[in-house]
Design an enzyme around this catalytic site. Structure first.
Site, PDB file in Angstrom:
ATOM      1  N   GLY A  27     -34.106  13.434   1.593  1.00 36.69           N
ATOM      2  CA  GLY A  27     -35.539  13.159   1.584  1.00 36.69           C
ATOM      3  C   GLY A  27     -36.250  14.176   0.712  1.00 36.69           C
ATOM      4  O   GLY A  27     -35.664  14.702  -0.235  1.00 36.69           O
ATOM      5  N   SER A  28     -37.495  14.455   1.054  1.00 37.70           N
ATOM      6  CA  SER A  28     -38.318  15.324   0.212  1.00 37.70           C
ATOM      7  C   SER A  28     -37.988  16.795   0.455  1.00 37.70           C
ATOM      8  O   SER A  28     -37.538  17.168   1.538  1.00 37.70           O
ATOM      9  CB  SER A  28     -39.786  15.058   0.529  1.00 37.70           C
ATOM     10  OG  SER A  28     -40.021  15.333   1.897  1.00 37.70           O
ATOM     11  N   GLY A  62     -37.076  18.624   3.996  1.00 37.51           N
ATOM     12  CA  GLY A  62     -35.770  19.289   4.017  1.00 37.51           C
ATOM     13  C   GLY A  62     -35.898  20.729   4.471  1.00 37.51           C
ATOM     14  O   GLY A  62     -35.123  21.222   5.299  1.00 37.51           O
ATOM     15  N   GLU A  87     -30.299  17.205   1.000  1.00 35.64           N
ATOM     16  CA  GLU A  87     -30.231  16.615  -0.340  1.00 35.64           C
ATOM     17  C   GLU A  87     -31.623  16.108  -0.660  1.00 35.64           C
ATOM     18  O   GLU A  87     -32.085  15.169  -0.038  1.00 35.64           O
ATOM     19  CB  GLU A  87     -29.200  15.495  -0.381  1.00 35.64           C
ATOM     20  CG  GLU A  87     -27.803  16.052  -0.439  1.00 35.64           C
ATOM     21  CD  GLU A  87     -26.877  15.283   0.450  1.00 35.64           C
ATOM     22  OE1 GLU A  87     -26.522  14.179   0.057  1.00 35.64           O
ATOM     23  OE2 GLU A  87     -26.526  15.782   1.526  1.00 35.64           O
ATOM     24  N   GLU A 142     -42.368  15.438  -8.620  1.00 34.01           N
ATOM     25  CA  GLU A 142     -41.662  14.184  -8.401  1.00 34.01           C
ATOM     26  C   GLU A 142     -42.684  13.131  -7.980  1.00 34.01           C
ATOM     27  O   GLU A 142     -43.353  13.286  -6.968  1.00 34.01           O
ATOM     28  CB  GLU A 142     -40.606  14.352  -7.304  1.00 34.01           C
ATOM     29  CG  GLU A 142     -39.803  13.085  -7.125  1.00 34.01           C
ATOM     30  CD  GLU A 142     -38.686  13.249  -6.109  1.00 34.01           C
ATOM     31  OE1 GLU A 142     -38.933  13.825  -5.047  1.00 34.01           O
ATOM     32  OE2 GLU A 142     -37.574  12.759  -6.390  1.00 34.01           O
TER      33      GLU A 142
HETATM   34  P1  NAP Z   1     -39.327  12.188   3.475  1.00 38.86           P
HETATM   35  O1  NAP Z   1     -40.754  12.007   3.718  1.00 38.86           O
HETATM   36  O2  NAP Z   1     -38.822  13.568   3.298  1.00 38.86           O
HETATM   37  O3  NAP Z   1     -38.572  11.465   4.675  1.00 38.86           O
HETATM   38  C1  NAP Z   1     -37.193  11.473   4.829  1.00 38.86           C
HETATM   39  C2  NAP Z   1     -36.866  11.301   6.301  1.00 38.86           C
HETATM   40  O4  NAP Z   1     -37.367  12.419   7.032  1.00 38.86           O
HETATM   41  C3  NAP Z   1     -37.498  10.064   6.917  1.00 38.86           C
HETATM   42  O5  NAP Z   1     -36.628   9.535   7.874  1.00 38.86           O
HETATM   43  C4  NAP Z   1     -38.742  10.646   7.549  1.00 38.86           C
HETATM   44  O6  NAP Z   1     -39.271   9.868   8.590  1.00 38.86           O
HETATM   45  C5  NAP Z   1     -38.233  11.967   8.067  1.00 38.86           C
HETATM   46  N1  NAP Z   1     -39.312  12.928   8.297  1.00 38.86           N
HETATM   47  C6  NAP Z   1     -40.555  12.937   7.751  1.00 38.86           C
HETATM   48  N2  NAP Z   1     -41.268  13.977   8.223  1.00 38.86           N
HETATM   49  C7  NAP Z   1     -40.469  14.650   9.082  1.00 38.86           C
HETATM   50  C8  NAP Z   1     -40.633  15.812   9.889  1.00 38.86           C
HETATM   51  N3  NAP Z   1     -41.780  16.512   9.913  1.00 38.86           N
HETATM   52  N4  NAP Z   1     -39.597  16.223  10.655  1.00 38.86           N
HETATM   53  C9  NAP Z   1     -38.435  15.532  10.658  1.00 38.86           C
HETATM   54  N5  NAP Z   1     -38.221  14.419   9.933  1.00 38.86           N
HETATM   55  C10 NAP Z   1     -39.223  13.983   9.140  1.00 38.86           C
HETATM   56  O7  NAP Z   1     -38.829  11.380   2.198  1.00 38.86           O
HETATM   57  P2  NAP Z   1     -39.107   9.860   1.867  1.00 38.86           P
HETATM   58  O8  NAP Z   1     -40.568   9.755   1.597  1.00 38.86           O
HETATM   59  O9  NAP Z   1     -38.524   8.979   2.845  1.00 38.86           O
HETATM   60  O10 NAP Z   1     -38.217   9.717   0.538  1.00 38.86           O
HETATM   61  C11 NAP Z   1     -38.612  10.248  -0.670  1.00 38.86           C
HETATM   62  C12 NAP Z   1     -37.950  11.601  -0.956  1.00 38.86           C
HETATM   63  O11 NAP Z   1     -36.537  11.554  -0.747  1.00 38.86           O
HETATM   64  C13 NAP Z   1     -38.099  11.990  -2.397  1.00 38.86           C
HETATM   65  O12 NAP Z   1     -38.461  13.348  -2.499  1.00 38.86           O
HETATM   66  C14 NAP Z   1     -36.721  11.761  -2.984  1.00 38.86           C
HETATM   67  O13 NAP Z   1     -36.430  12.463  -4.120  1.00 38.86           O
HETATM   68  C15 NAP Z   1     -35.848  12.105  -1.867  1.00 38.86           C
HETATM   69  N6  NAP Z   1     -34.527  11.470  -2.045  1.00 38.86           N
HETATM   70  C16 NAP Z   1     -33.444  12.252  -2.357  1.00 38.86           C
HETATM   71  C17 NAP Z   1     -32.187  11.714  -2.542  1.00 38.86           C
HETATM   72  C18 NAP Z   1     -30.989  12.568  -2.838  1.00 38.86           C
HETATM   73  O14 NAP Z   1     -29.871  12.117  -2.715  1.00 38.86           O
HETATM   74  N7  NAP Z   1     -31.143  13.816  -3.229  1.00 38.86           N
HETATM   75  C19 NAP Z   1     -32.022  10.339  -2.397  1.00 38.86           C
HETATM   76  C20 NAP Z   1     -33.131   9.552  -2.082  1.00 38.86           C
HETATM   77  C21 NAP Z   1     -34.370  10.136  -1.891  1.00 38.86           C
HETATM   78  P3  NAP Z   1     -40.558   8.891   8.301  1.00 38.86           P
HETATM   79  O15 NAP Z   1     -40.017   7.644   7.783  1.00 38.86           O
HETATM   80  O16 NAP Z   1     -41.206   8.742   9.611  1.00 38.86           O
HETATM   81  O17 NAP Z   1     -41.433   9.620   7.298  1.00 38.86           O
END
Ligand code: NAP
Ligand code: MG
Length: 496
Positions: A243-244, A248, A266, A399
């Site tokens: 995720g973000s 992370g 990641e 990003e």
């Molecule tokens: P995100 O906001 O970081 O969310 C990822 C996961 O974490 C979701 O299940 C989210 O739940 C959960 N989450 C959110 N806030 C949290 C908190 N305070 N405590 C614990 N868990 C929490 O990322 P996203 O918006 O889904 O995806 C976009 C990001 O992922 C981008 O930065 C992208 O680059 C990254 N990404 C990286 C890869 C890689 O392999 N490196 C691959 C794909 C994506 P919710 O759904 O409720 O928000």
């Protein structure tokens, strides 16, 4: 493996039986947090309300996972048998691939064809690959003195929490689940809110394939409730996260404040695609633009920065703008569509905001606009954007997670490397040149976990994937992923 055909996907979507409860200990149960109210970005339609996990519900799932782990029904099964069950699970996914692909397309808006032909193919391959690997992982017997026998073995760590994003919802999930399960762990999956239906169906298929109750649980819910509860739980041994960067790093904090669990982050990226002066400009720019717009730009590896020699900058901008105009969003359910909907209105507003600020601060807008695009009424669509900018511009640093390509001119290779390495991220990079010496020296100096040379997004299950710097340090795929989910144990046997 799969070919999308037919024109009745909208009718089929209307008859999907979507699961809406938590999956814990092999059963559907109600969660006690405020339910999720998902919306399909294809047309803005409300989807069924989903039961969400509170911290107490997460605790119930963790206890179920721990019980399953201690019982040995999975953790102490012969690796070959675990492998066979993972292969049976892969076959179940294969047999239900159209339903799963349609569910993903409905809930997060990617083209049905991409969901089926790219995502589901990867998911099936991943579970098969780790199923086949399960009984081929070797322990060590180091040489010691003649009166001792020292075994270095890999033991399953215990309870693994997988927290994943929505952009490649089942691929990311498979990359976590398959290696964690292959070595005998129990898992709790917290899907992204936008992609919960596909995760619940996946768990049901695991159950049908014969993976024992409690070994794979799904706790849907809000990140800061269900995700956080997993991060802070004292009986979770490992968090594997994609995720973000912001979230992370939060998981690292949850770990520090609870039991010091291992966290494998990641995170995002800001991939530079570096075109050296000798490269075929047209080919490099087209591949970069395609790599930036793929999956509506919602990719951690999206090639969102195109770096070209200053003399070729205007021509590069023109070529990229042509690709943008050829890649307009359309109905995700039409099998000819290559660009679908943005995951949500919130994400769309965020992308549009980046483009508006870029335009207001001197970026040259070569294609696209600051406004939304209409493909299906009520849906969330945004046409690709190409901007000419300097390397320090906000759009070239942050990003965006949307189809926005920054074209940047460089003066010489040193300048190009400084620009390529000049963001907080280090996930991936691309390099275009046929000069073997330049390829070798420049690729080694790109600070990225993955460097693609004269190609983009190539990979294989045998190859690790992950980043450096702000992109985190976890590695998915390959046998290296096994290391994340096992403890190394030494058993010293003193002989008579
Ligand atoms: P995100 O906001 O970081 O969310 C990822 C996961 O974490 C979701 O299940 C989210 O739940 C959960 N989450 C959110 N806030 C949290 C908190 N305070 N405590 C614990 N868990 C929490 O990322 P996203 O918006 O889904 O995806 C976009 C990001 O992922 C981008 O930065 C992208 O680059 C990254 N990404 C990286 C890869 C890689 O392999 N490196 C691959 C794909 C994506 P919710 O759904 O409720 O928000
Ligand atoms: Mg989020």
């Amino acid at each position: 493996m799969f070919t999308a055909t037919g024109d009745d996907w909208a009718e089929r979507a209307a008859t999907l039986r979507l699961r809406t409860q938590m999956f814990v200990d092999g059963a559907w149960i109600e969660g006690s947090a405020e339910p999720l109210s998902p919306i399909s970005p294809r047309d803005g339609r409300k989807l069924p309300v989903i039961s969400a996990a509170s911290a107490a519900d997460v605790d119930r799932a963790v206890r179920s996972a721990r019980r399953a782990f201690e019982s040995g029904t999975w953790s102490r099964l012969a690796p070959r048998e675990r492998g066979q069950l993972l292969i049976a699970f892969a076959q179940k996914i294969h047999d239900n691939a159209e339903e799963l692909a349609l569910t993903i397309s409905l809930e997060m808006g990617k083209p049905l064809r991409e969901a089926l032909q790219t995502e589901l193919r990867a998911v099936v391959n991943c579970f098969r690959w780790y199923g086949e690997a399960a009984d081929k992982i070797l322990d060590e017997l180091p040489v010691t003195a003649p009166n001792s026998l020292a075994l270095v073995t890999r033991e399953p760590a215990g309870v693994v929490a997988a927290v994943v994003p929505w952009n490649f919802p089942l691929t990311m999930t498979a990359w976590k689940l398959a290696p964690a399960l292959a070595v005998g762990n129990s898992v709790i999956l917290k899907p992204a809110e936008h992609t919960t239906f596909s995760a619940l169906r996946l768990a049901e298929l695991a159950h049908e394939a014969g993976i024992p109750a409690g070994v794979l649980n799904v706790t849907p819910g809000a990140g800061d409730i269900a995700g956080r509860a997993l991060g802070e739980h004292r009986d979770v041994d490992i968090v594997t996260f994609t995720g973000s960067p912001e979230v992370g790093r939060r998981f690292l904090g949850y770990s520090a404040a609870s039991n010091g669990k291992r966290v494998w982050p990641e995170l995002g990226g800001k991939t530079a695609s570096l075109v050296l002066p000798d490269a075929d400009l047209e080919r490099a720019v087209r591949a970069t633009a395609d790599g930036c717009f793929y999956n509506q730009g919602q990719m951690c590896t999206a090639s969102s920065r195109l770096l070209v020699p200053r003399a070729q900058r205007d021509r590069a901008l023109e070529i990229a703008a042509d690709v943008a105009r050829e890649t307009l969003p359309a109905d995700p359910f039409s099998i000819t569509t290559s660009m679908g909907a943005i995951v949500s209105e919130k994400q769309l507003a965020s992308i549009a905001g980046f483009v508006q600020r870029a335009e207001a601060t001197g970026a040259e807008l070569a294609a696209g606009s600051t406004e939304r695009f209409t493909a299906v009424d009520g849906g969330s669509y945004f046409a690709p954007v190409v901007v000419g900018v300097t390397p320090d511009h906000e759009v070239a640093q942050r990003e965006i997670f949307g189809p926005v390509l920054s074209v940047i001119a460089y003066d010489d290779v040193e300048d190009a490397l400084a620009i390529a390495n000049g963001t907080e991220y280090g996930l991936a990079a691309a390099l275009w040149s046929t000069d073997l010496n330049a390829v070798h020296s420049v690729s080694r100096r790109l600070r990225a976990g993955v460097v693609w040379v004269n190609c983009f997004e190539e990979g294989d299950m045998t190859i690790p994937f992950g980043g450096v710097k702000g992109s985190g340090f976890g590695r998915d795929k390959s046998l290296h992923a096994i290391d994340k989910f096992t403890d190394m144990k030494t058993t010293w046997i003193e002989l008579a």
